[in-house]
Design a protein around this motif. Sequence first.
Motif, PDB file in Angstrom:
ATOM      1  N   GLY A 135      25.669  41.693  40.069  1.00 21.99           N
ATOM      2  CA  GLY A 135      26.010  40.215  40.357  1.00 21.99           C
ATOM      3  C   GLY A 135      26.946  39.790  39.368  1.00 21.99           C
ATOM      4  O   GLY A 135      27.890  39.151  39.831  1.00 21.99           O
ATOM      5  N   LEU A 136      26.536  39.758  38.018  1.00 22.00           N
ATOM      6  CA  LEU A 136      27.404  39.172  37.216  1.00 22.00           C
ATOM      7  C   LEU A 136      28.737  39.872  36.841  1.00 22.00           C
ATOM      8  O   LEU A 136      29.465  38.888  36.902  1.00 22.00           O
ATOM      9  CB  LEU A 136      26.562  39.389  35.678  1.00 22.00           C
ATOM     10  N   GLY A 137      28.825  41.218  36.960  1.00 20.22           N
ATOM     11  CA  GLY A 137      29.974  41.555  36.946  1.00 20.22           C
ATOM     12  C   GLY A 137      30.849  41.536  38.170  1.00 20.22           C
ATOM     13  O   GLY A 137      32.151  41.228  37.981  1.00 20.22           O
ATOM     14  N   VAL A 138      30.353  41.492  39.577  1.00 16.66           N
ATOM     15  CA  VAL A 138      31.120  40.985  40.616  1.00 16.66           C
ATOM     16  C   VAL A 138      31.677  39.654  40.657  1.00 16.66           C
ATOM     17  O   VAL A 138      32.931  39.319  40.761  1.00 16.66           O
ATOM     18  CB  VAL A 138      30.393  41.129  41.979  1.00 16.66           C
ATOM     19  N   GLY A 139      30.770  38.625  40.067  1.00 18.02           N
ATOM     20  CA  GLY A 139      31.137  37.334  39.978  1.00 18.02           C
ATOM     21  C   GLY A 139      32.419  36.924  39.133  1.00 18.02           C
ATOM     22  O   GLY A 139      33.258  36.456  39.187  1.00 18.02           O
ATOM     23  N   ALA A 140      32.192  37.616  37.912  1.00 17.88           N
ATOM     24  CA  ALA A 140      33.359  37.650  36.751  1.00 17.88           C
ATOM     25  C   ALA A 140      34.432  38.103  37.149  1.00 17.88           C
ATOM     26  O   ALA A 140      35.786  37.432  37.125  1.00 17.88           O
ATOM     27  CB  ALA A 140      32.963  38.225  35.468  1.00 17.88           C
ATOM     28  N   ALA A 141      34.358  39.251  37.755  1.00 15.23           N
ATOM     29  CA  ALA A 141      35.833  40.058  38.218  1.00 15.23           C
ATOM     30  C   ALA A 141      36.333  39.427  39.503  1.00 15.23           C
ATOM     31  O   ALA A 141      37.405  39.465  39.391  1.00 15.23           O
ATOM     32  CB  ALA A 141      35.411  41.737  38.368  1.00 15.23           C
ATOM     33  N   GLY A 142      35.410  39.400  40.466  1.00 15.33           N
ATOM     34  CA  GLY A 142      35.896  39.117  41.682  1.00 15.33           C
ATOM     35  C   GLY A 142      36.682  37.664  41.664  1.00 15.33           C
ATOM     36  O   GLY A 142      37.639  37.430  42.263  1.00 15.33           O
ATOM     37  N   THR A 143      35.823  36.747  41.231  1.00 16.25           N
ATOM     38  CA  THR A 143      36.641  35.051  41.260  1.00 16.25           C
ATOM     39  C   THR A 143      37.611  35.139  40.246  1.00 16.25           C
ATOM     40  O   THR A 143      38.761  34.523  40.792  1.00 16.25           O
ATOM     41  CB  THR A 143      35.583  34.400  40.325  1.00 16.25           C
TER      42      THR A 143
END
Length: 453
Positions: A135-143
Amino acid sequence: MNALGAAHSRLQATAPRQSAAGLSWISIIRLGLVQTALGAIIVLTTSTLNRVMVVEYALPAMLPGVLVAIHHAVQMLRPRLGYGSDMGARRTPWIIGGMAVLAIGGVTAASAVALMSLSLGWGVALAALGFFLVGLGVGAAGTSLLAMLASMVEAERRAPAATILWVMMIMGFAVTAGVAGKLLDPFSPMRLIAVTAGVSLFAFLLACLALIGLERGARAPVAHEGPRPEFSAVLREVWADPAARRFTIFVFISMLAYSAADLVLEPFAGEVFGRSIGQSTALAGMQNGGTLVGMIIMAIFGSGLFGARLASLRGWMFMGCLASAAALVALAMAAELQAAVSLETLYVLLGLANGAFAAAAIASMMQLAGAARTGTRMGLWGAAQAIAFALGGFGGTVVCDLARWMLGSAEHAYAAVFLGEAALFVVSALIATRLAVSRLPNLRMSPMKEAIS
Protein backbone atom coordinates in the motif's frame (compact mmCIF):
# COMPACT_ATOMS: atom_id res chain seq x y z
CA MET A 1 -11.20 39.72 -1.47
CA ASN A 2 -12.56 37.32 1.14
CA ALA A 3 -10.35 35.24 3.42
CA LEU A 4 -10.60 32.08 1.31
CA GLY A 5 -9.76 34.02 -1.86
CA ALA A 6 -6.77 35.65 -0.19
CA ALA A 7 -5.53 32.30 1.03
CA HIS A 8 -5.98 30.86 -2.44
CA SER A 9 -3.93 33.69 -3.96
CA ARG A 10 -1.14 33.21 -1.45
CA LEU A 11 -1.06 29.49 -2.13
CA GLN A 12 -1.08 30.02 -5.90
CA ALA A 13 1.87 32.40 -5.53
CA THR A 14 3.92 29.60 -3.96
CA ALA A 15 2.92 26.97 -6.54
CA PRO A 16 5.82 25.35 -8.37
CA ARG A 17 6.89 27.02 -11.60
CA GLN A 18 6.74 24.92 -14.75
CA SER A 19 9.05 24.81 -17.71
CA ALA A 20 7.59 25.29 -21.15
CA ALA A 21 8.19 21.91 -22.74
CA GLY A 22 5.70 19.08 -22.28
CA LEU A 23 6.05 15.32 -22.60
CA SER A 24 5.99 13.74 -26.05
CA TRP A 25 3.73 10.79 -26.84
CA ILE A 26 6.72 8.45 -26.64
CA SER A 27 7.49 9.79 -23.14
CA ILE A 28 3.85 9.29 -22.17
CA ILE A 29 4.09 5.66 -23.28
CA ARG A 30 7.21 5.33 -21.14
CA LEU A 31 5.15 6.53 -18.15
CA GLY A 32 2.60 3.91 -19.17
CA LEU A 33 5.28 1.24 -18.75
CA VAL A 34 5.58 2.31 -15.11
CA GLN A 35 1.83 1.77 -14.76
CA THR A 36 2.26 -1.65 -16.38
CA ALA A 37 4.88 -2.48 -13.76
CA LEU A 38 2.56 -1.32 -10.97
CA GLY A 39 -0.28 -3.45 -12.29
CA ALA A 40 1.90 -6.55 -12.60
CA ILE A 41 2.66 -6.61 -8.87
CA ILE A 42 -0.78 -5.47 -7.73
CA VAL A 43 -2.69 -8.22 -9.56
CA LEU A 44 -0.66 -10.93 -7.84
CA THR A 45 -1.07 -9.50 -4.35
CA THR A 46 -4.77 -8.63 -4.54
CA SER A 47 -6.08 -11.52 -6.66
CA THR A 48 -3.82 -14.57 -6.69
CA LEU A 49 -2.74 -14.49 -3.04
CA ASN A 50 -6.38 -14.00 -2.02
CA ARG A 51 -7.41 -17.09 -4.02
CA VAL A 52 -4.67 -19.20 -2.37
CA MET A 53 -5.80 -18.25 1.13
CA VAL A 54 -9.50 -18.92 0.51
CA VAL A 55 -9.43 -21.98 -1.76
CA GLU A 56 -6.09 -23.79 -1.30
CA TYR A 57 -5.86 -23.09 2.45
CA ALA A 58 -9.64 -22.99 3.16
CA LEU A 59 -9.27 -19.85 5.31
CA PRO A 60 -12.16 -17.41 5.88
CA ALA A 61 -12.56 -14.83 3.12
CA MET A 62 -12.33 -12.13 5.77
CA LEU A 63 -8.60 -12.81 6.23
CA PRO A 64 -7.53 -11.62 2.77
CA GLY A 65 -10.21 -8.96 3.14
CA VAL A 66 -8.42 -7.55 6.19
CA LEU A 67 -5.01 -7.80 4.52
CA VAL A 68 -6.11 -6.00 1.37
CA ALA A 69 -7.89 -3.44 3.57
CA ILE A 70 -4.50 -2.74 5.19
CA HIS A 71 -2.99 -2.20 1.74
CA HIS A 72 -5.71 0.31 0.86
CA ALA A 73 -5.90 1.99 4.28
CA VAL A 74 -2.21 2.92 4.06
CA GLN A 75 -3.03 4.79 0.86
CA MET A 76 -4.98 7.33 2.88
CA LEU A 77 -1.53 8.92 3.02
CA ARG A 78 -1.81 9.71 -0.71
CA PRO A 79 -2.72 13.42 -0.23
CA ARG A 80 0.33 13.85 2.00
CA LEU A 81 2.54 11.94 -0.44
CA GLY A 82 1.20 14.03 -3.32
CA TYR A 83 1.84 17.22 -1.37
CA GLY A 84 5.45 16.11 -0.77
CA SER A 85 5.81 15.44 -4.48
CA ASP A 86 4.41 18.92 -5.24
CA MET A 87 6.94 20.57 -2.92
CA GLY A 88 9.99 18.81 -4.33
CA ALA A 89 12.10 19.55 -7.39
CA ARG A 90 11.54 16.12 -9.02
CA ARG A 91 8.90 13.40 -8.91
CA THR A 92 11.07 10.55 -10.24
CA PRO A 93 12.63 9.66 -6.84
CA TRP A 94 9.14 9.33 -5.36
CA ILE A 95 8.13 6.94 -8.14
CA ILE A 96 11.27 4.79 -8.00
CA GLY A 97 11.22 4.68 -4.22
CA GLY A 98 7.56 3.68 -4.26
CA MET A 99 8.22 0.92 -6.82
CA ALA A 100 11.04 -0.47 -4.65
CA VAL A 101 8.78 -0.59 -1.60
CA LEU A 102 5.99 -2.15 -3.69
CA ALA A 103 8.27 -4.89 -5.04
CA ILE A 104 9.57 -5.73 -1.55
CA GLY A 105 6.01 -5.75 -0.24
CA GLY A 106 4.84 -8.12 -2.99
CA VAL A 107 7.57 -10.67 -2.25
CA THR A 108 6.98 -10.33 1.50
CA ALA A 109 3.24 -10.94 1.06
CA ALA A 110 3.81 -14.03 -1.11
CA SER A 111 6.33 -15.41 1.39
CA ALA A 112 3.83 -14.81 4.17
CA VAL A 113 1.08 -16.73 2.36
CA ALA A 114 3.50 -19.61 1.85
CA LEU A 115 4.39 -19.47 5.55
CA MET A 116 0.71 -19.81 6.48
CA SER A 117 0.87 -23.48 5.44
CA LEU A 118 3.37 -24.03 8.28
CA SER A 119 2.35 -21.42 10.88
CA LEU A 120 -0.85 -19.49 10.43
CA GLY A 121 -0.09 -16.92 13.15
CA TRP A 122 3.37 -15.99 11.91
CA GLY A 123 2.15 -16.07 8.34
CA VAL A 124 -0.66 -13.60 9.04
CA ALA A 125 1.71 -11.27 10.94
CA LEU A 126 4.20 -11.25 8.06
CA ALA A 127 1.36 -10.79 5.54
CA ALA A 128 0.17 -7.68 7.40
CA LEU A 129 3.67 -6.19 6.97
CA GLY A 130 3.78 -7.21 3.31
CA PHE A 131 0.41 -5.66 2.45
CA PHE A 132 1.36 -2.50 4.40
CA LEU A 133 4.45 -2.14 2.21
CA VAL A 134 2.41 -2.79 -0.93
CA GLY A 135 0.00 0.00 0.00
CA LEU A 136 2.79 2.43 0.84
CA GLY A 137 4.58 1.69 -2.42
CA VAL A 138 1.46 2.05 -4.56
CA GLY A 139 0.57 5.33 -2.83
CA ALA A 140 4.00 6.90 -3.32
CA ALA A 141 4.61 5.70 -6.88
CA GLY A 142 1.05 5.96 -8.21
CA THR A 143 0.27 9.44 -6.89
CA SER A 144 3.55 10.92 -8.08
CA LEU A 145 3.19 9.25 -11.48
CA LEU A 146 -0.25 10.78 -12.06
CA ALA A 147 0.94 14.16 -10.80
CA MET A 148 3.88 13.99 -13.23
CA LEU A 149 1.49 13.24 -16.07
CA ALA A 150 -0.92 16.05 -15.21
CA SER A 151 1.79 18.67 -14.66
CA MET A 152 4.07 17.76 -17.58
CA VAL A 153 1.51 17.18 -20.36
CA GLU A 154 -0.37 19.88 -22.30
CA ALA A 155 -4.05 20.22 -21.40
CA GLU A 156 -5.39 18.77 -24.66
CA ARG A 157 -3.24 15.65 -24.25
CA ARG A 158 -3.96 14.91 -20.60
CA ALA A 159 -7.11 12.83 -20.96
CA PRO A 160 -5.85 10.55 -23.75
CA ALA A 161 -2.48 10.33 -21.98
CA ALA A 162 -4.19 9.18 -18.78
CA THR A 163 -6.18 6.63 -20.77
CA ILE A 164 -2.92 5.32 -22.23
CA LEU A 165 -1.52 4.90 -18.72
CA TRP A 166 -4.55 3.00 -17.49
CA VAL A 167 -4.72 0.83 -20.60
CA MET A 168 -1.11 -0.12 -20.03
CA MET A 169 -1.76 -0.85 -16.36
CA ILE A 170 -4.63 -3.16 -17.32
CA MET A 171 -2.27 -4.78 -19.79
CA GLY A 172 0.00 -5.43 -16.82
CA PHE A 173 -2.93 -7.00 -14.99
CA ALA A 174 -3.97 -9.15 -17.94
CA VAL A 175 -0.53 -10.32 -19.07
CA THR A 176 0.68 -11.05 -15.54
CA ALA A 177 -2.51 -12.92 -14.62
CA GLY A 178 -2.30 -15.04 -17.75
CA VAL A 179 1.41 -15.85 -17.48
CA ALA A 180 1.35 -16.33 -13.70
CA GLY A 181 -1.71 -18.58 -14.03
CA LYS A 182 0.27 -20.97 -16.23
CA LEU A 183 3.40 -20.81 -14.05
CA LEU A 184 1.48 -21.46 -10.83
CA ASP A 185 0.00 -24.79 -11.98
CA PRO A 186 0.57 -27.17 -10.25
CA PHE A 187 0.46 -25.01 -7.12
CA SER A 188 3.10 -25.13 -4.39
CA PRO A 189 4.09 -22.48 -1.80
CA MET A 190 7.66 -22.25 -3.14
CA ARG A 191 6.39 -21.84 -6.70
CA LEU A 192 4.19 -18.97 -5.48
CA ILE A 193 7.21 -17.19 -3.96
CA ALA A 194 9.36 -17.74 -7.05
CA VAL A 195 6.75 -16.43 -9.48
CA THR A 196 6.00 -13.36 -7.34
CA ALA A 197 9.70 -12.56 -6.85
CA GLY A 198 10.36 -12.85 -10.58
CA VAL A 199 7.44 -10.58 -11.49
CA SER A 200 8.37 -8.02 -8.81
CA LEU A 201 12.01 -7.79 -9.89
CA PHE A 202 11.09 -7.46 -13.56
CA ALA A 203 8.49 -4.78 -12.77
CA PHE A 204 10.93 -2.70 -10.71
CA LEU A 205 13.63 -2.82 -13.39
CA LEU A 206 11.09 -1.94 -16.11
CA ALA A 207 9.92 1.12 -14.13
CA CYS A 208 13.50 2.33 -13.55
CA LEU A 209 14.41 2.01 -17.22
CA ALA A 210 11.22 3.77 -18.34
CA LEU A 211 11.90 6.80 -16.11
CA ILE A 212 15.51 7.48 -17.16
CA GLY A 213 15.83 11.12 -18.21
CA LEU A 214 12.07 11.78 -18.44
CA GLU A 215 12.06 14.87 -16.26
CA ARG A 216 15.16 16.33 -17.89
CA GLY A 217 14.14 19.42 -19.86
CA ALA A 218 10.40 18.73 -19.57
CA ARG A 219 7.73 20.41 -17.54
CA ALA A 220 8.89 19.30 -14.12
CA PRO A 221 8.19 21.12 -10.85
CA VAL A 222 11.02 23.18 -9.43
CA ALA A 223 11.75 24.12 -5.87
CA HIS A 224 9.37 26.54 -4.18
CA GLU A 225 10.29 30.13 -3.63
CA GLY A 226 9.15 31.85 -0.48
CA PRO A 227 7.35 30.28 2.48
CA ARG A 228 6.31 26.67 2.05
CA PRO A 229 2.51 26.32 2.43
CA GLU A 230 1.19 24.02 5.13
CA PHE A 231 -0.30 20.71 4.02
CA SER A 232 -3.57 21.41 5.85
CA ALA A 233 -4.00 24.74 4.03
CA VAL A 234 -3.35 23.14 0.64
CA LEU A 235 -5.82 20.33 1.37
CA ARG A 236 -8.51 22.82 2.46
CA GLU A 237 -7.97 24.77 -0.76
CA VAL A 238 -8.50 21.66 -2.89
CA TRP A 239 -11.55 20.50 -0.90
CA ALA A 240 -13.12 23.96 -1.22
CA ASP A 241 -13.42 23.43 -4.98
CA PRO A 242 -17.02 22.10 -5.54
CA ALA A 243 -16.05 20.22 -8.72
CA ALA A 244 -13.18 18.46 -6.98
CA ARG A 245 -15.34 17.64 -3.96
CA ARG A 246 -18.19 16.17 -6.05
CA PHE A 247 -15.76 14.12 -8.10
CA THR A 248 -14.23 12.77 -4.88
CA ILE A 249 -17.66 11.48 -3.83
CA PHE A 250 -18.19 9.85 -7.24
CA VAL A 251 -14.78 8.16 -7.02
CA PHE A 252 -15.59 6.83 -3.56
CA ILE A 253 -19.01 5.34 -4.42
CA SER A 254 -18.00 3.92 -7.82
CA MET A 255 -14.78 2.40 -6.46
CA LEU A 256 -16.69 0.95 -3.51
CA ALA A 257 -18.90 -0.81 -6.06
CA TYR A 258 -15.95 -1.83 -8.22
CA SER A 259 -13.83 -3.23 -5.41
CA ALA A 260 -16.37 -5.30 -3.50
CA ALA A 261 -15.93 -8.16 -6.00
CA ASP A 262 -12.14 -7.97 -6.16
CA LEU A 263 -11.55 -10.53 -3.44
CA VAL A 264 -14.44 -12.85 -4.29
CA LEU A 265 -14.26 -13.26 -8.08
CA GLU A 266 -11.43 -15.82 -8.05
CA PRO A 267 -12.78 -17.80 -5.06
CA PHE A 268 -16.22 -17.67 -6.74
CA ALA A 269 -14.83 -19.41 -9.82
CA GLY A 270 -13.06 -21.97 -7.63
CA GLU A 271 -15.88 -22.80 -5.20
CA VAL A 272 -18.98 -22.53 -7.35
CA PHE A 273 -17.56 -23.67 -10.71
CA GLY A 274 -14.64 -25.86 -9.58
CA ARG A 275 -11.94 -23.95 -11.48
CA SER A 276 -8.28 -24.58 -10.58
CA ILE A 277 -5.97 -21.79 -9.37
CA GLY A 278 -4.49 -21.46 -12.85
CA GLN A 279 -7.94 -21.36 -14.44
CA SER A 280 -9.31 -18.78 -11.99
CA THR A 281 -6.20 -16.60 -12.41
CA ALA A 282 -6.68 -16.85 -16.16
CA LEU A 283 -10.32 -15.75 -15.69
CA ALA A 284 -9.03 -12.68 -13.86
CA GLY A 285 -6.79 -12.08 -16.86
CA MET A 286 -9.82 -12.31 -19.19
CA GLN A 287 -11.72 -9.82 -17.03
CA ASN A 288 -8.79 -7.41 -17.11
CA GLY A 289 -8.52 -7.96 -20.85
CA GLY A 290 -12.18 -6.92 -21.13
CA THR A 291 -11.41 -3.84 -19.05
CA LEU A 292 -8.59 -2.99 -21.44
CA VAL A 293 -10.90 -3.28 -24.47
CA GLY A 294 -13.59 -1.19 -22.70
CA MET A 295 -11.07 1.58 -22.08
CA ILE A 296 -9.93 1.53 -25.69
CA ILE A 297 -13.54 1.66 -26.96
CA MET A 298 -14.28 4.66 -24.74
CA ALA A 299 -11.10 6.42 -25.88
CA ILE A 300 -12.00 5.90 -29.57
CA PHE A 301 -15.63 6.94 -29.39
CA GLY A 302 -14.95 9.58 -26.73
CA SER A 303 -12.51 11.31 -29.06
CA GLY A 304 -15.39 12.96 -30.92
CA LEU A 305 -14.63 11.27 -34.24
CA PHE A 306 -18.12 9.71 -34.20
CA GLY A 307 -20.07 12.73 -33.00
CA ALA A 308 -20.26 14.94 -29.90
CA ARG A 309 -22.96 12.79 -28.27
CA LEU A 310 -20.60 9.82 -28.10
CA ALA A 311 -17.84 12.03 -26.69
CA SER A 312 -19.72 12.89 -23.49
CA LEU A 313 -17.67 11.85 -20.45
CA ARG A 314 -20.73 12.06 -18.23
CA GLY A 315 -22.56 9.77 -20.64
CA TRP A 316 -19.78 7.18 -20.65
CA MET A 317 -19.58 7.18 -16.85
CA PHE A 318 -23.37 6.89 -16.56
CA MET A 319 -23.72 4.05 -19.08
CA GLY A 320 -20.56 2.30 -17.88
CA CYS A 321 -21.83 2.19 -14.31
CA LEU A 322 -25.24 0.88 -15.42
CA ALA A 323 -23.61 -1.77 -17.64
CA SER A 324 -21.40 -2.82 -14.71
CA ALA A 325 -24.51 -3.22 -12.57
CA ALA A 326 -26.15 -5.40 -15.26
CA ALA A 327 -23.03 -7.59 -15.56
CA LEU A 328 -22.95 -8.12 -11.79
CA VAL A 329 -26.61 -9.15 -11.76
CA ALA A 330 -25.77 -11.68 -14.48
CA LEU A 331 -22.86 -13.01 -12.39
CA ALA A 332 -25.23 -13.42 -9.43
CA MET A 333 -27.32 -15.66 -11.71
CA ALA A 334 -24.31 -17.35 -13.34
CA ALA A 335 -25.20 -20.86 -12.20
CA GLU A 336 -28.62 -20.57 -13.83
CA LEU A 337 -27.23 -18.88 -16.95
CA GLN A 338 -24.27 -21.19 -17.57
CA ALA A 339 -26.15 -23.24 -20.15
CA ALA A 340 -26.62 -20.10 -22.25
CA VAL A 341 -23.68 -17.87 -21.26
CA SER A 342 -20.23 -19.10 -20.21
CA LEU A 343 -18.49 -17.85 -17.10
CA GLU A 344 -15.68 -16.53 -19.32
CA THR A 345 -18.18 -14.38 -21.24
CA LEU A 346 -19.59 -12.88 -18.03
CA TYR A 347 -16.12 -12.01 -16.76
CA VAL A 348 -15.25 -10.30 -20.06
CA LEU A 349 -18.55 -8.36 -20.09
CA LEU A 350 -17.92 -7.13 -16.54
CA GLY A 351 -14.45 -6.03 -17.61
CA LEU A 352 -15.81 -4.19 -20.67
CA ALA A 353 -18.32 -2.24 -18.58
CA ASN A 354 -15.76 -1.45 -15.87
CA GLY A 355 -13.25 -0.28 -18.47
CA ALA A 356 -15.72 2.09 -20.15
CA PHE A 357 -16.70 3.89 -16.96
CA ALA A 358 -13.14 3.86 -15.58
CA ALA A 359 -11.64 5.41 -18.74
CA ALA A 360 -14.24 8.19 -18.66
CA ALA A 361 -13.55 8.78 -14.95
CA ILE A 362 -9.81 8.96 -15.63
CA ALA A 363 -10.33 11.49 -18.43
CA SER A 364 -12.54 13.52 -16.10
CA MET A 365 -9.90 13.38 -13.40
CA MET A 366 -7.31 14.84 -15.75
CA GLN A 367 -9.70 17.66 -16.70
CA LEU A 368 -10.25 18.50 -13.05
CA ALA A 369 -6.62 18.11 -11.95
CA GLY A 370 -5.82 21.76 -12.63
CA ALA A 371 -2.45 23.39 -13.04
CA ALA A 372 -1.80 23.89 -9.31
CA ARG A 373 -1.76 21.47 -6.38
CA THR A 374 -1.80 18.61 -8.87
CA GLY A 375 -0.19 16.10 -6.54
CA THR A 376 -2.53 16.99 -3.69
CA ARG A 377 -5.63 16.72 -5.92
CA MET A 378 -4.48 13.36 -7.25
CA GLY A 379 -3.72 12.32 -3.70
CA LEU A 380 -7.21 13.28 -2.53
CA TRP A 381 -8.87 11.24 -5.27
CA GLY A 382 -6.41 8.42 -4.71
CA ALA A 383 -7.24 8.44 -1.00
CA ALA A 384 -10.98 8.32 -1.78
CA GLN A 385 -10.33 5.33 -4.01
CA ALA A 386 -8.14 3.67 -1.40
CA ILE A 387 -10.71 4.08 1.37
CA ALA A 388 -13.39 2.71 -0.95
CA PHE A 389 -11.20 -0.24 -1.88
CA ALA A 390 -10.44 -0.97 1.78
CA LEU A 391 -14.11 -0.87 2.75
CA GLY A 392 -15.25 -2.60 -0.44
CA GLY A 393 -12.73 -5.42 -0.38
CA PHE A 394 -13.25 -6.16 3.31
CA GLY A 395 -17.00 -5.53 3.15
CA GLY A 396 -17.38 -7.90 0.21
CA THR A 397 -15.66 -10.71 2.09
CA VAL A 398 -17.70 -10.04 5.26
CA VAL A 399 -20.98 -10.09 3.31
CA CYS A 400 -19.84 -13.30 1.60
CA ASP A 401 -19.01 -15.04 4.88
CA LEU A 402 -22.18 -13.85 6.64
CA ALA A 403 -24.40 -14.80 3.70
CA ARG A 404 -22.75 -18.22 3.54
CA TRP A 405 -23.50 -18.73 7.25
CA MET A 406 -27.09 -17.48 6.97
CA LEU A 407 -28.01 -19.10 3.64
CA GLY A 408 -25.85 -22.21 3.85
CA SER A 409 -24.83 -21.86 0.22
CA ALA A 410 -21.60 -20.58 -1.34
CA GLU A 411 -23.43 -19.77 -4.57
CA HIS A 412 -26.01 -17.58 -2.83
CA ALA A 413 -23.33 -15.94 -0.68
CA TYR A 414 -21.42 -14.75 -3.74
CA ALA A 415 -24.68 -13.65 -5.38
CA ALA A 416 -25.41 -11.40 -2.38
CA VAL A 417 -22.08 -9.62 -2.88
CA PHE A 418 -22.67 -9.13 -6.61
CA LEU A 419 -26.18 -7.75 -6.12
CA GLY A 420 -24.97 -5.29 -3.48
CA GLU A 421 -22.31 -4.05 -5.89
CA ALA A 422 -24.88 -3.63 -8.63
CA ALA A 423 -26.94 -1.34 -6.39
CA LEU A 424 -23.88 0.83 -5.66
CA PHE A 425 -23.13 1.14 -9.38
CA VAL A 426 -26.67 2.43 -9.96
CA VAL A 427 -26.06 5.14 -7.32
CA SER A 428 -22.73 5.98 -9.00
CA ALA A 429 -24.49 6.39 -12.35
CA LEU A 430 -26.83 8.96 -10.85
CA ILE A 431 -23.95 10.92 -9.29
CA ALA A 432 -22.10 10.89 -12.63
CA THR A 433 -24.85 12.98 -14.24
CA ARG A 434 -23.95 15.90 -11.94
CA LEU A 435 -20.19 16.00 -12.50
CA ALA A 436 -18.66 19.18 -13.94
CA VAL A 437 -17.11 17.54 -17.01
CA SER A 438 -18.27 17.42 -20.60
CA ARG A 439 -16.13 15.77 -23.27
CA LEU A 440 -12.55 15.09 -24.25
CA PRO A 441 -10.75 18.13 -25.69
CA ASN A 442 -9.73 18.10 -29.35
CA LEU A 443 -6.19 16.84 -29.74
CA ARG A 444 -5.58 18.91 -32.88
CA MET A 445 -3.22 16.15 -34.00
CA SER A 446 -1.80 16.52 -37.46
CA PRO A 447 0.24 14.06 -39.43
CA MET A 448 2.77 11.56 -38.26
CA LYS A 449 5.12 14.22 -36.94
CA GLU A 450 2.58 15.25 -34.30
CA ALA A 451 2.05 11.63 -33.31
CA ILE A 452 5.53 11.38 -31.82
CA SER A 453 6.15 14.99 -30.77
